[in-house]
Design an enzyme around this catalytic site. Structure first.
Site, PDB file in Angstrom:
ATOM      1  N   HIS A  16     -46.917   7.521 -18.189  1.00  0.00           N
ATOM      2  CA  HIS A  16     -47.160   8.761 -18.932  1.00  0.00           C
ATOM      3  C   HIS A  16     -45.820   9.261 -19.472  1.00  0.00           C
ATOM      4  CE1 HIS A  16     -48.202  12.704 -20.086  1.00  0.00           C
ATOM      5  NE2 HIS A  16     -47.784  13.322 -19.004  1.00  0.00           N
ATOM      6  N   CYS A  24     -53.023  15.184 -17.947  1.00  0.00           N
ATOM      7  CA  CYS A  24     -52.308  14.028 -18.510  1.00  0.00           C
ATOM      8  C   CYS A  24     -52.733  12.719 -17.847  1.00  0.00           C
ATOM      9  CB  CYS A  24     -50.805  14.216 -18.373  1.00  0.00           C
ATOM     10  SG  CYS A  24     -50.241  15.688 -19.186  1.00  0.00           S
ATOM     11  N   ASN A  29     -44.811  14.684 -25.188  1.00  0.00           N
ATOM     12  CA  ASN A  29     -45.857  14.509 -24.190  1.00  0.00           C
ATOM     13  C   ASN A  29     -47.208  14.748 -24.856  1.00  0.00           C
ATOM     14  OD1 ASN A  29     -47.722  14.823 -22.143  1.00  0.00           O
ATOM     15  ND2 ASN A  29     -46.402  16.074 -20.841  1.00  0.00           N
TER      16      ASN A  29
END
Ligand code: ACO
Length: 325
Positions: free
Chosen positions: A252, A113, A282
């Site tokens: 994030h 990520c 996500n």
């Protein structure tokens, strides 16, 4: 040319929406549980014919248009992804072909990520060395392709998307700081066991469902909060700034509770934190550039503003960066 500046952004998500109530019909979960534990309400899912390069290409076209840069002017294309189209060639090369960016060289970079922050850092280094002037960086993932929709602890979290940015050498300040970290000791707290050289896909794998994401969510949560906190503090310090100088924090989009913990630590008011995880979940490497592009297009930030990025992901990898737009 002392600086590296973002001069255009773009993003793309697949059309199909998977809502929490859709998930209630697939696994033993509830909208209430997902919303209160994560803040996520829905996510986008790529159809069977759509790969990471397809949405990466759409995001790239929008970023190039926003930057008024032709594909033929690009020197380098870097794609941060953990869900490439193929084991090889790189998704970067596929995107290069779709764009017709003949002059560029292209490659992928894998940092979970944190992928987009890694692409920014590497691109900044290449430009500052004088080896390139214009670089296209893309964060893209189609995690739905490696998500186990029978595992309620992971399938509620992830969605698909892409975000892109065009970087150029500039006389005006752009990227003011960039902090990257990794700690490989806990690689097996968040990973896809099969499909690589350790365990190639075979009949046994299909039985154990090891082609899908495995995650110890609780352990990941604790490390994510601590790591994002320390990286953001270091990035602000390295830029010679104080938290109150930041116009918008674009973190994030993993989990609302992680964002809340970091926000409180930095003493940011809620309106200084950009959140779109309710719509997309996500999206891994796409998360930060997708959020940045939405923030810019919604007028939440404009040229001259100071933006703070932070990310954390598989590896573990994490980082933060302060950028003047
Ligand atoms: N619906 C209902 N109940 C659930 C679900 C679900 N979807 N998932 C788990 N549960 C249950 C568990 O089985 C457990 O039940 P038990 O107490 O009877 O054993 C209970 O809920 C609590 O489970 P926890 O795992 O302790 O729940 P937690 O509050 O930690 O939330 C979550 C889980 C949302 C996954 C959280 O740990 C998290 O967000 N972790 C970080 C994950 C993350 O962000 N990863 C990505 C970062 S890196 C990257 O972006 C790739």
């Amino acid at each position: 040319m002392k600086y590296v500046k973002i001069i255009g952004t773009g993003s793309s998500v697949p059309e199909a929406v998977l809502s929490n109530s859709d998930l209630e019909k697939m696994v033993d979960t509830s909208d209430e549980w997902i919303t209160s534990r994560t803040g996520i309400k829905e996510r986008r899912i790529a159809d069977k014919d759509t790969a990471s390069s397809d949405i990466a290409y759409e995001a790239a076209e929008k970023a190039l248009e926003a930057a008024s840069v032709n594909p033929s002017d690009l020197d380098v294309i870097i794609v941060g992804t953990i869900t490439p189209d193929f084991i090889f060639p790189s998704t970067g090369c596929v995107v290069q072909s779709l764009l017709g960016a003949k002059k560029a060289y292209a490659f992928d970079l894998m940092a979970g990520c944190s992928g987009f922050l890694y692409t920014l850092h590497v691109a900044q280094g290449i430009i500052k060395s004088g080896a390139a002037e214009k670089i296209l960086v893309i964060g893209v993932d189609t995690l739905s392709k490696v998500t186990d929709f029978e595992d309620r602890s992971t399938c509620i979290l992830f969605g698909d998307g892409a975000g892109a940015a065009v970087l150029t050498a500039s006389d005006e300040p752009g990227i003011l700081s960039s902090i990257l970290n990794s700690d490989g000791r806990d690689w097996d707290l968040l990973y896809v066991p099969a499909g690589g050289s350790r365990t190639p896909i075979g009949e046994e794998v299909l039985k154990t469902r090891d082609q899908y994401i495995k995650m110890k969510g609780n352990d990941v949560f604790k490390v994510a909060v601590k790591s994002m906190e320390s990286a953001t503090i270091n990035a602000i310090k390295e830029a010679g700034l104080a938290p109150e100088d930041i116009d918008l924090f674009v973190p994030h989009q993993a989990n609302q509770r992680i964002l809340e913990a970091v926000r409180k630590r930095l003493n940011f008011p809620e309106e200084k934190v950009f959140v779109n995880l309710d719509k997309y979940g996500n999206t891994s490497g796409a998360s930060v550039p997708l959020a940045l592009d939405e923030a810019i297009r919604q007028g939440k930030v404009k040229e001259g503003n100071l933006v703070l990025f932070a990310a954390f992901g598989a590896g573990f990898t994490w980082g933060a960066s302060v950028v003047r737009l």
